[in-house]
Design a protein around this motif. Structure first.
Motif, PDB file in Angstrom:
ATOM      1  N   ASN A  29       0.833  -1.198   0.000  1.00 27.89           N
ATOM      2  CA  ASN A  29       0.000   0.000   0.000  1.00 27.89           C
ATOM      3  C   ASN A  29       0.864   1.243   0.000  1.00 27.89           C
ATOM      4  OD1 ASN A  29      -1.838   2.151   1.658  1.00 27.89           O
ATOM      5  ND2 ASN A  29      -3.059   0.781   0.396  1.00 27.89           N
ATOM      6  N   ASN A  30       0.432   2.273  -0.717  1.00 25.93           N
ATOM      7  CA  ASN A  30       1.227   3.488  -0.863  1.00 25.93           C
ATOM      8  C   ASN A  30       1.109   4.435   0.337  1.00 25.93           C
ATOM      9  OD1 ASN A  30       1.855   2.541  -3.425  1.00 25.93           O
ATOM     10  ND2 ASN A  30       0.260   3.760  -4.427  1.00 25.93           N
ATOM     11  N   SER A  31       0.115   4.240   1.189  1.00 24.31           N
ATOM     12  CA  SER A  31      -0.140   5.170   2.288  1.00 24.31           C
ATOM     13  C   SER A  31       0.924   5.068   3.365  1.00 24.31           C
ATOM     14  CB  SER A  31      -1.516   4.897   2.898  1.00 24.31           C
ATOM     15  OG  SER A  31      -2.532   5.009   1.931  1.00 24.31           O
ATOM     16  N   LYS A  32       1.099   6.131   4.116  1.00 23.61           N
ATOM     17  CA  LYS A  32       2.031   6.180   5.228  1.00 23.61           C
ATOM     18  C   LYS A  32       1.244   6.499   6.495  1.00 23.61           C
ATOM     19  CE  LYS A  32       5.739   5.869   2.591  1.00 23.61           C
ATOM     20  NZ  LYS A  32       5.530   4.830   1.637  1.00 23.61           N
ATOM     21  N   PHE A  33       1.492   5.716   7.572  1.00 26.38           N
ATOM     22  CA  PHE A  33       0.786   5.912   8.825  1.00 26.38           C
ATOM     23  C   PHE A  33       1.769   5.928   9.984  1.00 26.38           C
ATOM     24  CE2 PHE A  33      -2.215   3.730   6.013  1.00 26.38           C
ATOM     25  CZ  PHE A  33      -3.321   4.567   6.097  1.00 26.38           C
ATOM     26  N   GLY A  34       1.393   6.602  11.058  1.00 25.52           N
ATOM     27  CA  GLY A  34       2.141   6.506  12.296  1.00 25.52           C
ATOM     28  C   GLY A  34       1.566   5.338  13.075  1.00 25.52           C
ATOM     29  N   ASP A  35       0.791   5.622  14.126  1.00 29.93           N
ATOM     30  CA  ASP A  35       0.073   4.548  14.808  1.00 29.93           C
ATOM     31  C   ASP A  35      -1.137   4.182  13.970  1.00 29.93           C
ATOM     32  OD1 ASP A  35       1.499   4.332  17.439  1.00 29.93           O
ATOM     33  OD2 ASP A  35       1.010   6.462  17.459  1.00 29.93           O
ATOM     34  N   PHE A  36      -1.497   2.910  13.988  1.00 29.36           N
ATOM     35  CA  PHE A  36      -2.676   2.512  13.214  1.00 29.36           C
ATOM     36  C   PHE A  36      -3.287   1.230  13.741  1.00 29.36           C
ATOM     37  CE2 PHE A  36       0.960   0.528  11.121  1.00 29.36           C
ATOM     38  CZ  PHE A  36       0.531  -0.794  10.941  1.00 29.36           C
ATOM     39  N   LYS A  37      -4.579   1.066  13.481  1.00 29.45           N
ATOM     40  CA  LYS A  37      -5.265  -0.201  13.641  1.00 29.45           C
ATOM     41  C   LYS A  37      -5.566  -0.676  12.224  1.00 29.45           C
ATOM     42  CE  LYS A  37      -7.744   1.077  17.891  1.00 29.45           C
ATOM     43  NZ  LYS A  37      -9.103   1.303  18.462  1.00 29.45           N
ATOM     44  N   LEU A  38      -5.424  -1.965  11.994  1.00 27.91           N
ATOM     45  CA  LEU A  38      -5.648  -2.503  10.656  1.00 27.91           C
ATOM     46  C   LEU A  38      -6.739  -3.559  10.708  1.00 27.91           C
ATOM     47  CD1 LEU A  38      -4.676  -2.590   7.673  1.00 27.91           C
ATOM     48  CD2 LEU A  38      -3.154  -4.446   8.365  1.00 27.91           C
ATOM     49  N   HIS A  39      -7.742  -3.408   9.863  1.00 27.68           N
ATOM     50  CA  HIS A  39      -8.823  -4.389   9.759  1.00 27.68           C
ATOM     51  C   HIS A  39      -8.716  -5.071   8.400  1.00 27.68           C
ATOM     52  CE1 HIS A  39     -12.883  -6.096  10.254  1.00 27.68           C
ATOM     53  NE2 HIS A  39     -13.014  -5.845   8.966  1.00 27.68           N
ATOM     54  N   VAL A  40      -8.584  -6.383   8.413  1.00 28.31           N
ATOM     55  CA  VAL A  40      -8.429  -7.159   7.179  1.00 28.31           C
ATOM     56  C   VAL A  40      -9.441  -8.294   7.160  1.00 28.31           C
ATOM     57  CG1 VAL A  40      -6.847  -8.573   5.799  1.00 28.31           C
ATOM     58  CG2 VAL A  40      -5.956  -6.677   7.138  1.00 28.31           C
ATOM     59  N   GLU A  41     -10.101  -8.481   6.040  1.00 24.55           N
ATOM     60  CA  GLU A  41     -10.979  -9.632   5.833  1.00 24.55           C
ATOM     61  C   GLU A  41     -10.404 -10.452   4.688  1.00 24.55           C
ATOM     62  OE1 GLU A  41     -14.907  -8.179   5.186  1.00 24.55           O
ATOM     63  OE2 GLU A  41     -15.069  -7.261   7.181  1.00 24.55           O
ATOM     64  N   PHE A  42     -10.362 -11.778   4.877  1.00 20.32           N
ATOM     65  CA  PHE A  42      -9.730 -12.612   3.859  1.00 20.32           C
ATOM     66  C   PHE A  42     -10.385 -13.978   3.770  1.00 20.32           C
ATOM     67  CE2 PHE A  42      -7.456 -13.031   7.860  1.00 20.32           C
ATOM     68  CZ  PHE A  42      -7.426 -14.410   8.046  1.00 20.32           C
ATOM     69  N   ASN A  43     -10.177 -14.629   2.662  1.00 24.87           N
ATOM     70  CA  ASN A  43     -10.615 -16.004   2.438  1.00 24.87           C
ATOM     71  C   ASN A  43      -9.356 -16.830   2.217  1.00 24.87           C
ATOM     72  OD1 ASN A  43     -11.693 -18.421   1.681  1.00 24.87           O
ATOM     73  ND2 ASN A  43     -12.554 -17.704  -0.249  1.00 24.87           N
ATOM     74  N   CYS A  44      -9.084 -17.734   3.132  1.00 26.18           N
ATOM     75  CA  CYS A  44      -7.860 -18.522   3.086  1.00 26.18           C
ATOM     76  C   CYS A  44      -8.200 -19.963   2.755  1.00 26.18           C
ATOM     77  CB  CYS A  44      -7.152 -18.437   4.438  1.00 26.18           C
ATOM     78  SG  CYS A  44      -5.571 -19.279   4.534  1.00 26.18           S
ATOM     79  N   GLY A  45      -7.790 -20.418   1.580  1.00 26.66           N
ATOM     80  CA  GLY A  45      -8.084 -21.772   1.151  1.00 26.66           C
ATOM     81  C   GLY A  45      -7.290 -22.810   1.919  1.00 26.66           C
ATOM     82  N   GLU A  46      -7.693 -24.060   1.798  1.00 24.00           N
ATOM     83  CA  GLU A  46      -7.009 -25.152   2.480  1.00 24.00           C
ATOM     84  C   GLU A  46      -5.545 -25.223   2.058  1.00 24.00           C
ATOM     85  OE1 GLU A  46      -7.534 -29.987   3.242  1.00 24.00           O
ATOM     86  OE2 GLU A  46      -8.854 -28.909   1.853  1.00 24.00           O
ATOM     87  N   ASN A  47      -4.664 -25.413   3.042  1.00 21.33           N
ATOM     88  CA  ASN A  47      -3.218 -25.507   2.826  1.00 21.33           C
ATOM     89  C   ASN A  47      -2.602 -24.227   2.271  1.00 21.33           C
ATOM     90  OD1 ASN A  47      -3.104 -28.228   3.701  1.00 21.33           O
ATOM     91  ND2 ASN A  47      -3.819 -28.908   1.693  1.00 21.33           N
ATOM     92  N   SER A  48      -3.315 -23.113   2.429  1.00 21.29           N
ATOM     93  CA  SER A  48      -2.768 -21.825   1.995  1.00 21.29           C
ATOM     94  C   SER A  48      -1.762 -21.305   3.007  1.00 21.29           C
ATOM     95  CB  SER A  48      -3.888 -20.798   1.818  1.00 21.29           C
ATOM     96  OG  SER A  48      -4.763 -21.180   0.783  1.00 21.29           O
ATOM     97  N   ASN A  49      -0.871 -20.454   2.544  1.00 19.18           N
ATOM     98  CA  ASN A  49       0.138 -19.860   3.418  1.00 19.18           C
ATOM     99  C   ASN A  49       0.440 -18.467   2.920  1.00 19.18           C
ATOM    100  OD1 ASN A  49       2.241 -19.118   5.024  1.00 19.18           O
ATOM    101  ND2 ASN A  49       3.521 -20.893   4.593  1.00 19.18           N
ATOM    102  N   SER A  50      -0.003 -17.472   3.660  1.00 17.72           N
ATOM    103  CA  SER A  50       0.196 -16.094   3.259  1.00 17.72           C
ATOM    104  C   SER A  50       0.383 -15.241   4.502  1.00 17.72           C
ATOM    105  CB  SER A  50      -1.001 -15.633   2.423  1.00 17.72           C
ATOM    106  OG  SER A  50      -0.756 -14.353   1.902  1.00 17.72           O
ATOM    107  N   GLY A  51       0.284 -13.923   4.341  1.00 17.86           N
ATOM    108  CA  GLY A  51       0.443 -13.064   5.498  1.00 17.86           C
ATOM    109  C   GLY A  51       0.328 -11.595   5.167  1.00 17.86           C
TER     110      GLY A  51
END
Length: 242
Positions: A195-217
């Motif tokens: 992401n191009n944005s710059k933040f100091g302190d932040f809270k991050l909300h992420v929603e995702f769909n992770c398939g079986e045997n997936s590995n990400s982050g």
């Protein structure tokens, strides 16, 4: 180091992202004794590192402590979590610490050597690409706050239509991120999405769909990974989801 958000994926299916504010992590050890009478005080503490590879710069992190008269180190390399290093020593004003090849996806251990000038650490390391990389380190700023934080209005980082506000770690990659039906779609084992944005302190909300045997982050500030994967029995609990 200026903050940034990096989403790195191997098999992440869908993702929607919002940001408010938050700030990061710590950890544990291994040891080598400095020579008798040699002062290590100036080297102790937490350091924000920048690894200058042949093709890009990587944010990294180092913590040096003394425990029972021995120098111990915690390290975050180009990816992953903070971890103990097998070797950290100071000799004649020269710092050496080693990141094992198994952690680096490299053919040989990465041996960092450097010196301290003023408040700046700098030196070289043998890069996994066979070249010598430069690296620098600055003292990590204290995160103490005089007053309670006041959160701002939430900012939607993904517009649900295209990759506006984002860029990939590789220009023109063969496998590229895309948007389908209002969702960010990972190409599988492909480039990082930053992401191009710059933040100091932040809270991050992420929603995702992770398939079986997936590995990400999701990499906070491009440096510390919050795991997205099914609970692999090959990894310890500390490496499971989140």
């Amino acid at each position: 180091m200026k903050p940034r958000l990096v989403v790195f994926a191997t098999t992440l299916a869908t993702l929607s992202v919002w940001a408010w504010a938050y700030a990061l992590g710590q950890t544990t050890h291994k040891a080598h004794s400095p020579r008798a009478g040699e002062s290590v005080k100036a080297f102790l503490g937490r350091w924000d590192l920048t690894l200058k590879a042949s093709d890009r710069e990587y944010p990294s992190w180092l913590e040096l402590r003394q425990e029972n008269g021995r120098l111990v180190a915690e390290f975050v390399g180009r990816w992953g979590n903070a971890r103990s290093l097998p070797k950290a020593e100071l000799s004649n004003g020269r710092l050496t610490f080693v990141s094992p090849k198994e952690e680096e996806g490299a053919k040989a251990d990465m041996v960092f050597e450097g010196t301290l000038t003023g408040k700046i650490l700098s030196g070289t390391v043998n890069g996994p690409d066979g070249n010598t990389w430069q690296w620098t380190g600055e003292p990590a700023p204290p995160l103490a706050r005089a007053n309670a934080l006041k959160w701002g209005t939430p900012v939607q980082l993904f517009n649900g239509k295209d990759l506006t506000g984002w860029h990939m770690s590789e220009p023109g990659p063969e496998k590229a991120w895309k948007v389908e039906n209002g969702e960010l779609i990972s190409p599988g084992n492909g480039p990082e999405l930053i992401n191009n944005s710059k933040f100091g302190d932040f809270k991050l909300h992420v929603e995702f769909n992770c398939g079986e045997n997936s590995n990400s982050g999701v990499y906070l500030r491009g440096r510390y990974e919050v795991q997205i994967e099914t609970d692999s029995i090959k990894e310890p609990p500390s490496h499971h989801m989140g």
